[in-house]
Write a protein that holds these residues in place. Structure first.
Motif, PDB file in Angstrom:
ATOM      1  N   ARG A  34       0.851  -1.184   0.000  1.00 37.48           N
ATOM      2  CA  ARG A  34       0.000   0.000   0.000  1.00 37.48           C
ATOM      3  C   ARG A  34       0.890   1.238   0.000  1.00 37.48           C
ATOM      4  O   ARG A  34       1.948   1.268   0.610  1.00 37.48           O
ATOM      5  CB  ARG A  34      -0.898   0.001   1.237  1.00 37.48           C
ATOM      6  N   ARG A  35       0.415   2.267  -0.667  1.00 34.54           N
ATOM      7  CA  ARG A  35       1.166   3.507  -0.824  1.00 34.54           C
ATOM      8  C   ARG A  35       1.578   4.091   0.533  1.00 34.54           C
ATOM      9  O   ARG A  35       2.725   4.466   0.739  1.00 34.54           O
ATOM     10  CB  ARG A  35       0.325   4.500  -1.615  1.00 34.54           C
ATOM     11  N   GLU A  36       0.619   4.186   1.444  1.00 34.75           N
ATOM     12  CA  GLU A  36       0.895   4.786   2.754  1.00 34.75           C
ATOM     13  C   GLU A  36       1.947   3.984   3.522  1.00 34.75           C
ATOM     14  O   GLU A  36       2.828   4.554   4.141  1.00 34.75           O
ATOM     15  CB  GLU A  36      -0.394   4.889   3.590  1.00 34.75           C
TER      16      GLU A  36
ATOM     17  N   GLU B 208       8.348  10.927  -0.453  1.00 36.55           N
ATOM     18  CA  GLU B 208       7.796  10.621  -1.771  1.00 36.55           C
ATOM     19  C   GLU B 208       8.701  11.149  -2.879  1.00 36.55           C
ATOM     20  O   GLU B 208       8.951  10.463  -3.882  1.00 36.55           O
ATOM     21  CB  GLU B 208       6.400  11.225  -1.924  1.00 36.55           C
TER      22      GLU B 208
ATOM     23  N   PRO C 133       3.201   0.152  -4.914  1.00 39.20           N
ATOM     24  CA  PRO C 133       1.967   0.937  -5.086  1.00 39.20           C
ATOM     25  C   PRO C 133       1.898   1.447  -6.526  1.00 39.20           C
ATOM     26  O   PRO C 133       2.930   1.710  -7.157  1.00 39.20           O
ATOM     27  CB  PRO C 133       2.145   2.096  -4.100  1.00 39.20           C
ATOM     28  N   GLU C 134       0.680   1.600  -7.043  1.00 41.55           N
ATOM     29  CA  GLU C 134       0.486   1.880  -8.466  1.00 41.55           C
ATOM     30  C   GLU C 134       1.283   3.077  -8.980  1.00 41.55           C
ATOM     31  O   GLU C 134       1.930   2.992 -10.029  1.00 41.55           O
ATOM     32  CB  GLU C 134      -0.997   2.095  -8.766  1.00 41.55           C
ATOM     33  N   ASP C 135       1.264   4.210  -8.266  1.00 36.71           N
ATOM     34  CA  ASP C 135       1.972   5.383  -8.789  1.00 36.71           C
ATOM     35  C   ASP C 135       3.478   5.161  -8.827  1.00 36.71           C
ATOM     36  O   ASP C 135       4.161   5.622  -9.738  1.00 36.71           O
ATOM     37  CB  ASP C 135       1.598   6.670  -8.052  1.00 36.71           C
ATOM     38  N   PHE C 136       4.014   4.408  -7.873  1.00 34.34           N
ATOM     39  CA  PHE C 136       5.446   4.109  -7.894  1.00 34.34           C
ATOM     40  C   PHE C 136       5.760   3.047  -8.949  1.00 34.34           C
ATOM     41  O   PHE C 136       6.828   3.072  -9.556  1.00 34.34           O
ATOM     42  CB  PHE C 136       5.940   3.684  -6.512  1.00 34.34           C
TER      43      PHE C 136
END
Length: 137
Positions: free
Chosen positions: A4-6, A25, A52-55
């Motif tokens: 998860r991003r967080e 970030e 995570p998707e954006d990374f």
């Protein structure tokens, strides 16, 4: 399993001892963009699937590199992309991100990642390989 991003950013934030999630970030984006330029094919895709998707998108659409950089030059390149960074702070940044990436990848994937990189990256990932031992006679 995808991180998860967080949670991913929380690990980078803690390891890098950054003041804000935004700083963590920013560093993660630079390091993953540079790392993506060094990985190819299925290995890069399998690692992206765990991020995570954006990374993952950053890893899959990397900065360009004419050749794989040795670890020292990878750190220098990171310093060049992070405003106000020195080689010393960039080494810290790279370690914070890549050790988090190593935790996200399983052992087999990490071995495959390290096989695509020049010698010495195991230290940047926080997973030093034991020195080669001579074979018994």
């Amino acid at each position: 399993m995808t991180a998860r991003r967080e949670a991913f950013l929380a690990h980078v934030l803690e390891r890098g001892e950054y003041d804000t999630p935004r700083e963590a970030e920013r560093v993660a984006r630079v390091v993953l963009a540079l790392l993506g330029a060094h990985l190819v094919g299925e290995v890069r895709a399998r690692l992206a699937a765990r991020l995570p998707e954006d990374f993952a998108l950053i890893l899959l659409n990397p900065l360009q590199s004419a050749e794989p950089l040795p670890p020292e030059r990878f750190v220098r390149a990171t310093a060049a992309w992070i405003e106000g960074a020195t080689e010393q702070t960039a080494a810290w940044d790279v370690s914070a991100v890549l050790s988090t990436v190593a935790d996200t990848a399983d052992d087999d994937l990490l071995k495959e990642i390290l096989l695509q990189l020049p010698a010495g990256y195991d230290l940047l990932f926080g997973r030093p390989s034991p020195p080669d031992r001579p074979s018994p006679r």
